[in-house]
Design a protein around this motif. Structure first.
Motif, PDB file in Angstrom:
ATOM      1  N   SER A  76       0.799  -1.186   0.092  1.00 31.06           N
ATOM      2  CA  SER A  76       0.075   0.075   0.120  1.00 31.06           C
ATOM      3  C   SER A  76       1.118   1.344  -0.082  1.00 31.06           C
ATOM      4  CB  SER A  76      -0.805   0.065   1.026  1.00 31.06           C
ATOM      5  OG  SER A  76      -0.235  -0.415   2.469  1.00 31.06           O
ATOM      6  N   VAL A  77       2.013   1.149   0.350  1.00 26.04           N
ATOM      7  CA  VAL A  77       3.198   2.336   0.531  1.00 26.04           C
ATOM      8  C   VAL A  77       3.282   2.792  -0.854  1.00 26.04           C
ATOM      9  CG1 VAL A  77       5.359   3.136   1.341  1.00 26.04           C
ATOM     10  CG2 VAL A  77       4.018   1.971   2.615  1.00 26.04           C
ATOM     11  N   THR A  78       3.671   1.704  -1.734  1.00 27.19           N
ATOM     12  CA  THR A  78       3.985   2.168  -3.128  1.00 27.19           C
ATOM     13  C   THR A  78       2.759   2.543  -3.893  1.00 27.19           C
ATOM     14  OG1 THR A  78       5.574   0.065  -3.183  1.00 27.19           O
ATOM     15  CG2 THR A  78       4.622   1.005  -5.485  1.00 27.19           C
ATOM     16  N   PHE A  79       1.605   2.063  -3.375  1.00 30.75           N
ATOM     17  CA  PHE A  79       0.440   2.474  -4.044  1.00 30.75           C
ATOM     18  C   PHE A  79       0.236   4.067  -3.829  1.00 30.75           C
ATOM     19  CE2 PHE A  79      -4.148   3.603  -3.943  1.00 30.75           C
ATOM     20  CZ  PHE A  79      -4.542   3.079  -5.148  1.00 30.75           C
ATOM     21  N   ILE A  80       0.506   4.305  -2.707  1.00 33.00           N
ATOM     22  CA  ILE A  80       0.423   5.830  -1.977  1.00 33.00           C
ATOM     23  C   ILE A  80       1.487   6.564  -3.019  1.00 33.00           C
ATOM     24  CG2 ILE A  80       0.715   7.481  -0.124  1.00 33.00           C
ATOM     25  CD1 ILE A  80      -0.070   5.445   1.699  1.00 33.00           C
ATOM     26  N   GLU A  81       2.559   6.232  -3.099  1.00 29.87           N
ATOM     27  CA  GLU A  81       3.817   6.846  -3.859  1.00 29.87           C
ATOM     28  C   GLU A  81       3.316   7.112  -5.206  1.00 29.87           C
ATOM     29  OE1 GLU A  81       6.976   4.319  -3.525  1.00 29.87           O
ATOM     30  OE2 GLU A  81       7.811   5.116  -1.776  1.00 29.87           O
ATOM     31  N   ASN A  82       2.635   5.973  -5.745  1.00 28.10           N
ATOM     32  CA  ASN A  82       2.220   6.174  -7.319  1.00 28.10           C
ATOM     33  C   ASN A  82       0.935   7.003  -7.510  1.00 28.10           C
ATOM     34  OD1 ASN A  82       4.616   5.177  -8.229  1.00 28.10           O
ATOM     35  ND2 ASN A  82       3.810   3.046  -7.849  1.00 28.10           N
ATOM     36  N   ASN A  83      -0.068   7.235  -6.493  1.00 31.66           N
ATOM     37  CA  ASN A  83      -1.398   7.575  -6.624  1.00 31.66           C
ATOM     38  C   ASN A  83      -1.393   8.715  -5.582  1.00 31.66           C
ATOM     39  OD1 ASN A  83      -2.613   5.607  -8.601  1.00 31.66           O
ATOM     40  ND2 ASN A  83      -1.487   4.394  -7.134  1.00 31.66           N
TER      41      ASN A  83
END
Lengths: 141, 613
Positions: A76-83
């Motif tokens: 989910s951290v990567t999801f936040i970074e990209n979105n």
């Protein structure tokens, strides 16, 4: 004739930065996911190769089809970074597809979105990293 | 030595050899079955087969690339003997079982494959068409890729939980010329790549302002299982990339063909494959497309909201954008404030998409700060956002667009001489065509051949345009963008009765204004050409150019005027006038009338039929 040969040779070996104009999109041609080593595409790549964040996104790789099963842990951290900005829009509104997807990834689909909306200024304060946003959200829900 | 008889003799021998081969190898009857041929990507050559896959690790027999029989026999043998091969080639195992060649494959020990399968958790597959991006050469013709609907995405009806599968070239040069040459001649390797679908949304919808058209395919559960197994095998496959022929859209469509060869989606596909033709190929088959979905580009969302405001509020928004001071929004009543905030948010999302996504971008901090301030205000406004309705856009879907090749045939008159006008456009669209499914008032042409024939004279090549691109972007109160035109090719000088072909390059830069179905543009036009026959010379010219276009998809007309000052060989002025009229009977047939005039030459009139195919 010599002039023409020089011009063609010059063009062939120019090595200009014009390729940046083609970017990662297009009809396949020109798609270079590592281009610039920053931004969305690099984050996607980095996340999947343990390049920087040390985490896997939800099971994708950029260079291969990612056939190793270890890659299936949702990140989910990567999801936040990209979105990040799409997510911040949704949190400020208290609704939206990006927020729903994020909540599904952290296995909190029925979280109270209005609590997040009320705490928007804190959660998305400009200095907050994706990890900090993640911590704040999980503490609030 | 005349080699023709030798060649003919060898040609006669080859089929005999092929036949004797099949007899000697236990007649692998299914080796030429469409399912097998499609799965291994065999192409039928005149006397043989060859797979489009170039990586040796995709084949189990060392001659597998060119010999479907040997590959079939070896596959059957290894699948029978080795569980490892079953795990590495699950789609082949499924196919062989369906052909009663092997026992039901047991995948329970195939850890990698099962993890991959579980990771995708596939419930549906869509073919995605991303719109045209005329300012980027590689994207000017659109793009196609897959969306893989995950069970989670299905449950939540949320595309952001899905996967995307893209096919693209592995570009290894920064040189634009090498990029073009290698792209056209097959110098790049390419393969399928898996990624989260949100990456594609951010890339196309947000960063490039391209709309996404989602065509969900009518796959059965069995098809979906086969799709995942084949995608797993594709991890071994590398292809040579050809920008115009074996490109992303070709391979994506070919993948569908491997899953459902009975759909025959490749059957009528041309050698030259613009992505939109693959959409036609799918959509024209009954029961292949299940449903269609539209994802608007970020700028479309902004303009939709902005256009719904009255004049006073539009002025207010413009003022805020200019001043970047959001304080004045505080005094608004909540409903209007909500609309304003959502509109401004969409504006910054579209205008600063790249800056927002790239932390190293020079404007990242300032754009992020504006977004934060707006969203803090938005979080204090408790009114639900207005839902945007894009239903009217469905009539503009790419499957409704015209075919991209066009032939024109008609009558020609010049200075009381009768003749025949012929034009063949290899690709793709111009502003006189029906505009449905294309960027309005745009032209993207690759390869346009124009011939003229007058009685008692030889056929003359009037022009061969290698490329014509017109990006006519109308000025908007919020967005002020330049329009430009570019042309490269060879043209007859038209003065002499003999063929005199001269290379040329045009570039025009200017502005456009749109009034409904009308567009008016004014440019500064530059032209460079080289006169190849006596007196050999280089010519450069500059001057104003005016263009008026009307197109309502039934009637289209355009009027073009250019006045240029030629600098060499002698200083002179030239006027060019071009008037065109089209009457569209359907998306692929129309009548045309044209008039051309160039200084010191006689008027030319043309009339005939244009057919897209």
């Amino acid at each position: 004739m010599t002039k023409i040969i020089f011009i063609i040779a010059g063009l062939l070996f120019a090595g200009t930065t014009a390729s940046a104009a083609y970017g990662p999109a297009g009809c396949g041609l020109g798609a270079n996911l590592m281009e610039g080593k920053s931004g969305l595409m690099y984050n996607v790549f980095a996340a999947t190769t343990n390049g920087t964040s040390g985490n896997q996104t939800f099971g994708m790789t950029s260079g291969t089809l990612g056939c190793d099963g270890e890659a299936s842990v949702a990140n989910s951290v990567t999801f936040i970074e990209n979105n990040k900005f799409a997510l911040s829009n949704d949190v400020s509104k208290g609704e939206g597809a990006t927020l729903d997807a994020y909540l599904a990834l952290i296995n909190a689909p029925s979280a109270n979105k209005l609590v997040l909306k009320a705490n928007f200024a804190k959660i998305f304060a400009p200095e907050n990293s994706a990890e900090q946003i993640q911590v704040m959200i999980t503490e609030l829900i | 030595m005349n080699i023709l008889p030798v060649f003919l003799f060898l040609s006669l021998l080859l089929p005999i050899q092929a036949q004797s081969f099949t007899r000697n190898h236990a007649t692998p009857y299914h080796a030429t079955e469409p399912k097998w041929l499609a799965l291994i990507r065999y192409q039928h050559k005149i006397l043989s087969y060859e797979s489009e896959v170039d990586s040796p690790q995709y084949f189990l027999h060392k001659q597998g690339k060119t010999n479907p029989w040997l590959e079939y026999i070896e596959t059957k043998k290894q699948l029978t003997e080795s569980q490892e091969i079953i795990c590495e080639f699950p789609a082949r195992a499924m196919l062989m079982h369906s052909l009663n060649e092997i026992n039901k494959p047991d995948f329970s020990t195939c850890k990698k494959y099962l993890n991959f399968k579980n990771k995708l958790n596939l419930t549906a597959v869509s073919l995605i068409f991303s719109g045209y991006y005329i300012n980027k050469p590689a994207s000017a013709f659109g793009h196609t890729f897959f969306r893989l609907r995950s069970a989670e995405g299905q449950k939540k009806n949320n595309d952001l939980l899905d996967f995307g599968v893209d096919f693209n070239a592995n570009v290894d040069t920064n040189n634009p010329l090498m990029y073009g040459v290698k792209g056209i001649l097959g110098g790049f390797s390419s393969n399928f790549k898996l990624m989260p679908y949100y990456a594609k949304i951010r890339e196309y919808n947000d960063m490039e302002n391209r709309e996404l058209w989602d065509y969900e395919l009518n796959f059965t559960d069995k098809d979906l299982k086969f799709f995942v197994a084949h995608l797993f095998e594709m991890n071994r496959a590398l292809y040579e990339y050809y920008y115009f022929t074996e490109n992303c859209s070709y391979h994506v469509l070919n993948f569908i063909n491997a899953i459902r060869p009975d759909w025959q989606t490749m059957a009528k596909l041309d050698k030259f494959v613009p992505p939109v033709q693959t959409i036609h190929a799918l959509y024209n088959k009954p029961n292949v497309v299940k449903k269609i979905k539209y994802l608007p580009a970020q700028n479309k969302k902004f303009f939709k909201r902005y256009d719904s405001f009255n004049k006073k509020n539009k002025k207010f928004i413009k003022k805020i954008i200019k001043s970047e001071n959001f304080e004045s929004l505080n005094g608004l009543e909540p409903q209007l404030q909500n609309l304003m905030l959502d509109t401004l948010n969409d504006y910054y999302d579209y205008k600063y998409a790249t800056a927002l996504l790239d932390q190293k971008h020079a404007q990242h901090k300032s754009a992020a700060k504006r977004k934060y301030l707006l969203n803090v205000m938005r979080s204090k406004n408790n009114i639900q956002s207005q839902k945007l309705n894009f239903d009217s856009y469905y009539s503009q879907a790419p499957h409704n667009s015209h075919n991209t090749k066009r032939i024109k045939l008609g009558y020609l008159n010049n200075n009381h001489r009768d003749g025949v006008d012929f034009e063949m456009r290899f690709s793709f669209h111009d502003y006189m065509d029906r505009q449905i499914g294309f960027i309005p008032f745009s032209r993207s042409v690759l390869g346009r051949l124009k011939l003229k024939y007058f009685e008692h004279e030889k056929i003359k090549l009037d022009e061969f345009a290698i490329v014509n691109v017109d990006s006519l972007r109308p000025l908007h109160a919020i967005e002020k963008t330049f329009s430009w035109r570019f042309g490269l090719g060879i043209a007859d000088n038209r003065v002499s009765k003999n063929q005199e072909l001269n290379p040329y390059m045009n570039f025009s830069l200017g502005v456009s204004l749109r009034f409904g179905d009308f567009l008016v543009s004014s440019f500064i036009k530059t032209q460079q050409s080289y006169q190849t026959k006596f007196p050999r010379d280089y010519t450069a010219s500059i001057g104003p150019e005016l263009l008026l276009i009307f197109n309502n998809d039934f009637i289209a007309f355009s009027s073009e005027y250019a006045r240029s000052l030629n600098f060499s060989p002698i200083k002179s002025y030239q006027t060019t006038i071009n008037n065109k009229f089209r009457l569209h009977f359907s998306k692929n047939t129309s009548l045309y009338l044209s008039h051309e005039f160039i200084s010191r030459q006689k008027h030319t009139y043309m009339a005939g039929t244009a057919i897209n195919f």
